[in-house]
Design an enzyme around this catalytic site. Sequence first.
Site, mmCIF file in Angstrom:
data_model
loop_
_atom_site.group_PDB
_atom_site.id
_atom_site.type_symbol
_atom_site.label_atom_id
_atom_site.label_comp_id
_atom_site.label_asym_id
_atom_site.label_seq_id
_atom_site.Cartn_x
_atom_site.Cartn_y
_atom_site.Cartn_z
ATOM 1 N N ASP A 182 37.399 43.774 32.005
ATOM 2 C CA ASP A 182 38.075 44.899 32.661
ATOM 3 C C ASP A 182 39.289 45.343 31.848
ATOM 4 O OD1 ASP A 182 36.299 44.685 34.793
ATOM 5 O OD2 ASP A 182 37.625 43.383 35.935
ATOM 6 N N ASP A 215 35.947 37.354 38.355
ATOM 7 C CA ASP A 215 37.307 37.860 38.132
ATOM 8 C C ASP A 215 38.299 36.722 38.321
ATOM 9 O OD1 ASP A 215 36.552 40.545 37.668
ATOM 10 O OD2 ASP A 215 36.429 40.918 39.821
#
Length: 216
Positions: free
Chosen positions: A181, A147
């Site tokens: 995401d 991430d």
Amino acid sequence: MKAYFKPFLAIVIILLVDQILKFWIKLNMSLGQEFKIIGDYAMIHFTENNGMAFGMEFGGEAGKLALTLFRIAAVCGIGYGVVYLIKKKYHRGLIMNLALIFAGAMGNIIDSTFYGLLFGESTYYEAAKFLPAGGGYAGLFHGKVVDMFYLPILQGTYPAWFPFWGGDEFIFFRPVFNVADSAISIGVVMILIYQKRYFKEEKKEEIYTHSEMIEE
């Protein structure tokens, strides 16, 4: 084949952007390293997680394996759904948004399935190495999801009178996320917003077919 082109192209582009960015982050940044894009409101911040989207966790090694296998089963189902919707000529917006969800799920599956084999461990002192001599940091299906987008748009402190969190610091938006995401979130939100439009034609067709059966 024309009906397949745009969803397929969207999937390929999302996967390429997602994986190129993740590879660059892994090979060039140490854990916790960050640099600002728009002051303190938008930045690249490298972190990894063992679980679901936006850094949520799912318990231990067994939970990690179960989650990865579930993701693979889910993405197979979503992929079948995209093909089915195209064949049945559903609304193009619905097909495209489901393709976004498929691409996002696939992007994170690649991390979970293969990154443990492909990369050495990322630490707070140095970036990871690709295909290190001693092997990767984890086995198949046990990789960590990379991430990097952090958007602490609003920061402050709850007033003392605020229930439960009075005096505590708050940050919005706190989760760190990635391109995959984002694709999943956009696809889900767009389906929720436009669901009446997407399924309107299908309902009309069902009503028309039902009327024909009654007349017969």
